[in-house]
Design a protein around this motif. Structure first.
Motif, PDB file in Angstrom:
ATOM      1  N   MET A 298       0.833  -1.234   0.237  1.00  0.00           N
ATOM      2  CA  MET A 298       0.271  -0.293  -0.304  1.00  0.00           C
ATOM      3  C   MET A 298       1.040   1.463   0.298  1.00  0.00           C
ATOM      4  SD  MET A 298      -3.056   1.117   2.090  1.00  0.00           S
ATOM      5  CE  MET A 298      -2.393   1.204   3.945  1.00  0.00           C
ATOM      6  N   PHE A 299       1.646   1.183   0.713  1.00  0.00           N
ATOM      7  CA  PHE A 299       3.037   2.271   0.656  1.00  0.00           C
ATOM      8  C   PHE A 299       4.248   2.464   0.670  1.00  0.00           C
ATOM      9  CE2 PHE A 299       0.505   2.604   5.127  1.00  0.00           C
ATOM     10  CZ  PHE A 299      -0.226   4.162   4.702  1.00  0.00           C
ATOM     11  N   TYR A 300       4.455   1.164   0.253  1.00  0.00           N
ATOM     12  CA  TYR A 300       5.426   1.017  -0.839  1.00  0.00           C
ATOM     13  C   TYR A 300       5.690   0.343  -2.090  1.00  0.00           C
ATOM     14  CZ  TYR A 300       8.007   3.169   3.426  1.00  0.00           C
ATOM     15  OH  TYR A 300       7.143   3.990   4.666  1.00  0.00           O
ATOM     16  N   PRO A 301       4.953   0.737  -2.702  1.00  0.00           N
ATOM     17  CA  PRO A 301       4.179  -0.562  -3.650  1.00  0.00           C
ATOM     18  C   PRO A 301       5.871  -1.279  -4.648  1.00  0.00           C
ATOM     19  CG  PRO A 301       3.357   1.337  -4.585  1.00  0.00           C
ATOM     20  CD  PRO A 301       4.070   1.622  -2.914  1.00  0.00           C
ATOM     21  N   ARG A 302       6.192   0.131  -5.143  1.00  0.00           N
ATOM     22  CA  ARG A 302       7.919  -0.111  -5.508  1.00  0.00           C
ATOM     23  C   ARG A 302       8.545  -0.962  -5.219  1.00  0.00           C
ATOM     24  NH1 ARG A 302       8.973   5.379  -8.617  1.00  0.00           N
ATOM     25  NH2 ARG A 302       7.258   4.724 -10.302  1.00  0.00           N
ATOM     26  N   ALA A 303       9.061  -1.014  -3.925  1.00  0.00           N
ATOM     27  CA  ALA A 303       9.716  -1.360  -2.776  1.00  0.00           C
ATOM     28  C   ALA A 303       9.825  -3.121  -2.554  1.00  0.00           C
ATOM     29  CB  ALA A 303       9.786  -1.284  -1.653  1.00  0.00           C
ATOM     30  N   TRP A 304       8.182  -3.438  -2.637  1.00  0.00           N
ATOM     31  CA  TRP A 304       7.733  -4.295  -2.354  1.00  0.00           C
ATOM     32  C   TRP A 304       7.356  -5.491  -3.273  1.00  0.00           C
ATOM     33  CZ3 TRP A 304       2.873  -7.164  -4.791  1.00  0.00           C
ATOM     34  CH2 TRP A 304       2.823  -8.261  -3.411  1.00  0.00           C
ATOM     35  N   ARG A 305       6.997  -4.524  -4.467  1.00  0.00           N
ATOM     36  CA  ARG A 305       7.752  -5.365  -5.836  1.00  0.00           C
ATOM     37  C   ARG A 305       9.365  -6.014  -6.012  1.00  0.00           C
ATOM     38  NH1 ARG A 305       5.637  -1.765  -8.985  1.00  0.00           N
ATOM     39  NH2 ARG A 305       3.269  -3.780  -8.720  1.00  0.00           N
TER      40      ARG A 305
END
Length: 65
Positions: A21-28
């Protein structure tokens, strides 16, 4: 099931949802790097999480009542 387990599951879902939700690029990127790890490393990591969760649950259950 015990209501404590349902509350713990709800809290896990909240924490798991914060990453995308808050860090989509880092999560991906994290998911992509995890997909490259060998199976035995992922199993060891998952087992460690399960053990940590059981220990925390046991400690809190004993403390709270």
């Amino acid at each position: 099931m015990n209501s404590t387990i349902w509350l713990a599951l709800a809290l896990v879902l909240v924490f798991e949802g914060l990453g995308p939700m808050f860090y989509p690029r880092a999560w991906r990127r994290m998911i992509a790097s995890l997909s490259l790890l060998p199976d035995h490393i992922l199993r060891r990591f998952g087992g460690g999480l399960v053990v940590a969760g059981v220990v925390i649950y046991y400690m809190l259950r004993k403390t709270i009542g």
